[in-house]
Motif scaffolding. Structure first.
Motif, PDB file in Angstrom:
ATOM      1  N   GLU A  59       0.782  -1.173  -0.018  1.00 11.11           N
ATOM      2  CA  GLU A  59      -0.056   0.059  -0.265  1.00 11.11           C
ATOM      3  C   GLU A  59       0.871   1.229  -0.179  1.00 11.11           C
ATOM      4  OE1 GLU A  59      -3.303  -2.292   2.908  1.00 11.11           O
ATOM      5  OE2 GLU A  59      -2.055  -0.518   3.647  1.00 11.11           O
TER       6      GLU A  59
ATOM      7  N   LEU B  39       0.943   5.091   0.981  1.00 11.46           N
ATOM      8  CA  LEU B  39       0.097   6.209   2.067  1.00 11.46           C
ATOM      9  C   LEU B  39       0.230   7.522   1.469  1.00 11.46           C
ATOM     10  CD1 LEU B  39       1.676   4.524   5.335  1.00 11.46           C
ATOM     11  CD2 LEU B  39      -0.494   4.163   4.192  1.00 11.46           C
TER      12      LEU B  39
ATOM     13  N   GLU C 237      -4.658  12.773   2.778  1.00  2.00           N
ATOM     14  CA  GLU C 237      -5.263  12.013   3.994  1.00  2.00           C
ATOM     15  C   GLU C 237      -6.302  12.713   4.422  1.00  2.00           C
ATOM     16  OE1 GLU C 237      -4.592   9.608   7.903  1.00  2.00           O
ATOM     17  OE2 GLU C 237      -2.897   9.735   6.729  1.00  2.00           O
TER      18      GLU C 237
ATOM     19  N   HIS D 211      -5.342   4.918   2.234  1.00  3.74           N
ATOM     20  CA  HIS D 211      -4.221   4.090   1.349  1.00  3.74           C
ATOM     21  C   HIS D 211      -4.485   3.775  -0.155  1.00  3.74           C
ATOM     22  CE1 HIS D 211      -6.485   0.577   3.086  1.00  3.74           C
ATOM     23  NE2 HIS D 211      -5.707   0.157   1.917  1.00  3.74           N
TER      24      HIS D 211
ATOM     25  N   PHE E   6       1.797  10.539  -2.884  1.00  7.61           N
ATOM     26  CA  PHE E   6       2.136   9.138  -1.798  1.00  7.61           C
ATOM     27  C   PHE E   6       3.458   9.316  -1.532  1.00  7.61           C
ATOM     28  CE2 PHE E   6      -1.615   7.854  -4.663  1.00  7.61           C
ATOM     29  CZ  PHE E   6      -2.548   7.855  -3.818  1.00  7.61           C
TER      30      PHE E   6
END
Length: 155
Positions: free
Chosen positions: A5, A7, A13, A42, A138
């Motif tokens: 994944e 993040l 987020e 994610h 990311f």
């Protein structure tokens, strides 16, 4: 099974968590209510039986979000498949034994809700409204182990 994944940065987020909150406020399914300590926005690149020795190179990678859509019983926020993102996913898949999905079948997205019934689709779209243009980066990678329900950083 193990996931690989990516993040998002703090701003991206926060945008995803805002969408989760809109669903909760409307009384709809939302990943905001998933109480496991590892729950956070994610992008899943792949799953495999093992990720031993895997390092995810090429981060940070730009992220640009598109439309909200239904993917099976999930509500997702599409992630535009940029060349840089596709390259990271292809490298990860090449390093894993029997990865799923293979690069050509991958649908990049950030999940907003799971187990959404068809009768809820209209209410979900109303609650989410017109999603804001969102983008960012990311910035890190991790793996989630479905057997132990733990995460490990992938550097």
């Amino acid at each position: 099974m193990h996931t690989v994944e990516l993040l998002p940065d703090a701003g991206l987020e926060s945008a995803v968590r805002e969408m989760w909150s809109r669903l909760v406020a409307a009384g709809l399914p939302s990943l905001a209510t998933h109480g496991h300590a590892t729950n956070r926005p994610h992008l899943t690149l792949a799953t495999a039986a093992s990720v031993e020795g895997l390092a995810v190179a090429g981060l940070p990678v730009p992220a640009e979000l598109g439309a909200v859509r239904f993917l099976g019983r999930a509500v997702v926020w599409e992630v535009r498949p940029t060349a840089a993102l596709l390259e990271v996913q292809a490298r990860v898949c090449a390093a894993l034994p029997d990865p799923w999905p293979p690069p050509g079948e991958w649908v990049p997205h950030l999940s907003l809700a799971l187990r959404v019934r068809p009768a809820q689709h209209e209410a979900v779209l109303a609650a989410l409204g017109d999603p804001p243009r969102a983008g960012g980066w990311f910035v890190a990678a991790r793996s989630y182990d479905t057997a132990t329900r733990t995460v490990t950083g992938l550097a």
